[in-house]
Design an enzyme around this catalytic site. Structure first.
Site, PDB file in Angstrom:
ATOM      1  N   GLY A 114       0.801  -1.206   0.000  1.00 10.22           N
ATOM      2  CA  GLY A 114       0.000   0.000   0.000  1.00 10.22           C
ATOM      3  C   GLY A 114       0.837   1.260   0.000  1.00 10.22           C
ATOM      4  CG  ASP A 115       3.617   4.209   1.388  1.00  4.52           C
ATOM      5  OD1 ASP A 115       4.329   4.791   0.552  1.00  4.52           O
ATOM      6  OD2 ASP A 115       3.058   4.800   2.324  1.00  4.52           O
TER       7      ASP A 115
END
Length: 482
Positions: A262-263
């Site tokens: 997610g990053d």
């Protein structure tokens, strides 16, 4: 009954024989049971060091049922095995099973080895996560002003430490932490999955990391690091689940890794604003190769934004990114200070991207209000070459800082296929300086085309880093465990 016709002596003898037969049967069954649960496992792997002593977590009362807390078992095991640090080192074997545990720390000359069917489950009981002071180069936690929860597998001031296995799993059970983070219920910063501080000779290899509460792998203030052959998976909407974040580290090799997060898949860091400037420890001599990344809202490789101690001599090659926001992103801002220089990237294959290149000089997040707005970062000698991309929304967004341009940018031999609904202007550039050669679509005027004869102009060092000369040993073991 037949006993009625027997003499008292015969009856007594019969009873004694019956008892003896029953005892023998019981002992035989117990022996068979014991023999059934003893397991002999054989395994081998390559590592920076092999160990002279091996024990199983079951030797310390570990129970792999996914329900029983094994925090004490892991702490007892590491404490016991630490006595062998000067006698060939020690290895803790985690067999098949689900091993629920809170945070625990490793020791020097130590290997944590996970069987292919072993799963370490991170406890959701916050009492099993001690709180540490903020990192000195950050001045505060990332999620909250105060301290931070100890990382799941942690160590500080170590030498020669290994986390490896046959692709066993470390599951951070992050949904619990993500929900508390989104609801503003955390007093301290979320734990990372694996973190080593002030350490030397680190290997993290051949394990699968799932659902980290926050960053997955975080070596910080450390040197001579190998991160190899790991798989990292988290929901693409999970908050701050960066893959691998070398932070104020020297001589690092990251290769053959697969990351869905997610990053940023890899984020290179070195401290935050005035705290990072004061601490003054750069990340340098880093090589990244054969990375596969999926991260729709972040970068395959990010440099910053916490880069106040400096980032220098980063080499990335053979990078594949799919459905990822950007290929390479440099993030910084006024007040960061520090530098990002001597960056070399070649051989990227990118599919379905928002940007191929992204440089941001106005990243907003600051540690606090005490940063010096006159502390300007130096961004220079950025080299990108031999890149192919398709289905791209925008080729590049390059935004330096007014009065502090990003300089010596070199981009060559790059072919970018634009998406059907791509931006009308594929390049936007402000406060940058540099050259290009053999780049399509045509770059912005601030990066003038030097013609085909300059297509190899962008540097990539031929001399290997010292971490590339590290020799791995083949280690073979047999362990008998319950």
């Amino acid at each position: 009954m037949e006993l009625l016709g027997m003499s008292p002596m015969r009856i007594q003898v019969t009873r004694i024989v019956t008892v003896l037969v029953l005892v023998a049967l019981i002992l035989g069954l117990r022996g068979a049971e014991a023999r059934k649960v003893r397991i002999l496992d054989s395994f081998e792997y390559t590592a920076i060091s092999c160990r002279g002593h091996t024990a199983s977590i079951t030797d310390f009362g570990g129970v792999g049922d996914g329900k029983t807390s094994n925090t004490k078992a892991f702490k007892d095991a590491v404490n016991h095995l630490s006595q062998y640090a000067a006698d060939g080192g020690a290895q803790l074997y985690v067999p098949a099973g689900q091993w629920l545990t809170g945070s625990f720390s490793l020791t020097s000359h130590f290997t944590l080895y996970l069987h292919k069917d072993a799963v370490l489950l991170a406890s959701q009981d916050m009492k099993e996560w001690p709180v540490l002071k903020p990192l000195p180069s950050y001045g505060r936690g990332r999620d909250a002003p105060g301290g931070r929860f100890t990382s799941f597998i942690f160590g500080t001031n170590l030498t020669d430490v290994i986390v490896t296995g046959a692709n066993g799993t470390i599951d951070g059970q992050g949904a619990f932490w993500w929900q508390n983070f989104h609801n503003g219920k955390l007093k301290y910063t979320r734990p990372y999955l694996i973190e080593f501080m002030f350490s030397d000779k680190i290997q993290i290899s051949n394990v699968t990391l799932l659902n980290s509460p926050s960053w997955n792998v975080h070596p910080v203030y450390s040197s001579n690091i190998l991160v190899q052959g790991i798989t990292i998976i988290a929901p693409v909407t999970s908050p701050n689940t960066d893959g691998i974040n070398p932070d104020s580290c020297t001589n690092v090799r990251i290769e053959d890794n697969y990351i869905v997060s997610g990053d940023d898949c890899i984020a290179v860091k070195s401290g935050w604003d005035e705290y990072g400037i004061s601490f003054g420890m750069p990340t340098k001599q880093l090589v990244i190769r054969r990375l596969t990344c999926i991260s729709p809202y972040s970068a395959a490789i990010a440099l910053g934004s916490e880069m106040s101690g400096g980032i220098q001599d980063v080499r990335a090659e053979d990078i594949t990114a799919v459905h990822t926001e950007s290929g390479v992103r440099i993030k910084t801002a006024r007040g960061r200070g520090g530098f990002v220089k001597d960056i070399y990237v070649k051989g990227m294959t990118l599919h379905t991207m928002k940007w191929v290149f992204w440089m941001t000089g106005n990243y907003k997040a600051h540690a606090d209000s005490h940063y010096d707005p006159n502390a300007l970062p130096v961004i220079q000698a950025i080299n990108y070459r031999d890149i192919v991309a398709d289905n791209v929304s925008m080729a590049a967004r390059l935004e330096g800082i007014e009065g502090d341009p990003f300089t010596q940018i070199c981009i060559s031999n790059v072919t970018i296929g634009m998406a059907a609904k791509a931006k009308k202007v594929p390049w936007t550039c402000t406060d940058v300086e540099g050259i290009t050669s053999g780049v399509s679509p045509r770059p912005c005027d601030l990066l003038p085309d030097q013609g085909p004869e300059k297509i190899t102009a962008c540097d990539f060092p031929a001399e290997p880093l010292s971490i590339d000369r590290a020799v791995l040993k083949r280690c073979t073991y047999r362990v008998n465990h319950m």
